[in-house]
Design an enzyme around this catalytic site. Structure first.
Site, short mmCIF file in Angstrom:
data_model
loop_
_atom_site.label_atom_id
_atom_site.label_comp_id
_atom_site.label_asym_id
_atom_site.label_seq_id
_atom_site.Cartn_x
_atom_site.Cartn_y
_atom_site.Cartn_z
CB CYS A 87 -2.68 -2.63 -2.84
SG CYS A 87 -3.02 -0.86 -3.05
N GLY A 88 -5.71 -2.83 -4.61
CA GLY A 88 -6.31 -2.61 -5.93
C GLY A 88 -5.83 -1.34 -6.59
CG HIS A 89 -4.28 2.48 -4.65
ND1 HIS A 89 -4.03 1.86 -3.45
CD2 HIS A 89 -3.22 3.31 -4.86
CE1 HIS A 89 -2.89 2.30 -2.94
NE2 HIS A 89 -2.38 3.19 -3.77
CG ASP A 246 -7.37 3.75 -0.26
OD1 ASP A 246 -7.03 4.58 -1.13
OD2 ASP A 246 -7.36 2.53 -0.46
N GLY A 251 -9.41 -0.71 -3.98
CA GLY A 251 -9.72 -1.79 -4.90
C GLY A 251 -10.06 -3.10 -4.22
CB SER A 252 -8.43 -5.17 -1.62
OG SER A 252 -8.01 -4.12 -0.76
#
Length: 336
Positions: A87-89, A246, A251-252
């Protein structure tokens, strides 16, 4: 039962970090811990993510002890349906959380450290100016295209052509026009319905496999994009897990999109592109270079953004509360 937490958000997408009350996970690897959380403690995820304390769009983090020697700590990512692999965020918010709460020492102007996610080691670079956190940038795990131009028969939509790429999780990626929609003009509910139908159809077809780890081999969601050219800021909507939207650019997902654009020859190394979400929030993406990885054309990607602190508290779960461990609204009263 009491669970303490801190709330952050990145571009409006929530990051609920549990800080006390969660049992220690004893698995030898991060994926062992993920399985243990899913099989033995999923009631705690439900209590934190779902109503009455959360909502269908809630997202969370369970910090755990890392098994990788280069990681400051490990993390499990949670959402309305289960446990993500990347998870990027949340990683961006974790950069701020880790420094502000002393998990890593602050170094100005840039604090560097790594965290262990289920998909692998993720390295962070956090801007620090007079003690204040700025942009957090993470270096992705190897990202790659799983398949291009896969044709999927989607009920109600017919044959749909999509690419599938990996950026720590697998996504279908396609412009809204392939679904017969306009990203900017079509009601969001229709986009979510179409994206969810595509995800369901792909999941029902041939299995998606990861080149090194079976636990990572599943489709996480669908990213519906605009028609932006190679040099333009691009908007997208990510619909993941069980039709969860989202609020951030994902991010991913940005990682996967950059790997896909690189494979198509649309963007080269060290070229920065901006991606915006349904809230208008932006992440930057930049291909760092080729990765030594058993997937053709794999690259690493730098993704940057800013997290914000939103609050903190303690959840109480009363023993006699029939809804205390979380609930989702049924589709019809017959399902009560």
């Amino acid at each position: 039962m009491r669970l303490s937490y801190l709330d952050y958000h990145t571009c409006g997408e929530p990051v609920r970090i549990v800080t006390a009350g969660y049992p220690e996970l004893t698995g030898a690897t991060i994926l062992d811990k993920r399985r243990q959380a899913r099989e033995q403690h999923d009631h705690l995820r439900r209590a934190m993510m779902l109503e009455p304390r959360g909502h269908a769009g809630m997202y969370g983090v369970i910090p755990v002890k890392a098994s990788h020697h280069d990681a400051a700590f490990g993390v499990l990512f949670t959402h309305n349906e289960g446990y993500s692999t990347m998870c990027g965020h949340a990683t961006i918010a974790l950069g701020r959380y880790a420094i502000e709460h002393g998990l890593v020492p602050a170094v100005e102007p840039v604090t560097r450290f790594a965290i262990e996610a289920p998909c692998g080691l993720v390295r962070l670079a956090c801007e620090v100016n007079s003690g204040k956190l700025g942009t957090v940038t993470f270096e992705s795990v190897p990202a790659f295209v799983q398949v291009r131009d896969r044709v999927v028969d989607v009920p109600g939509l017919g044959p749909i052509t999509t690419d599938i790429a990996y950026g720590g999780a697998f996504y279908c990626i396609l412009p809204a026009s392939r679904l017969g929609l306009d990203l900017f003009e079509t009601p969001v509910a229709r986009i979510v319905e179409a994206a969810g139908a595509l995800t369901d159809a792909v999941r029902a077809g041939p299995a998606i496999t990861h080149p090194t780890e079976p636990d990572l081999g599943f489709l996480y969601g669908t990213i519906v994009t605009d028609e932006a050219g190679r040099d333009e800021t691009s908007f997208n909507l990510c619909v993941f897990a069980e039709r969860q939207i989202d609020r951030s650019p994902t991010g991913s997902g940005v990682t996967a999109r950059m790997a896909l654009d690189h494979a198509k020859g649309l963007i080269g190394p060290s070229r920065t592109r901006l991606f915006r979400s349904i809230t208008g929030g932006a992440f930057s993406g930049r291909v760092l270079g080729h990765a030594d990885y058993p997937a053709p054309g794999a690259v690493t990607v730098a993704v940057g953004g800013t997290g914000h602190f939103a609050g903190e508290g303690v959840f109480t779960i009363e023993a006699d509360d029939p809804l205390g461990w979380g609930f989702e609204l049924p589709a019809r009263f017959a399902e009560i």
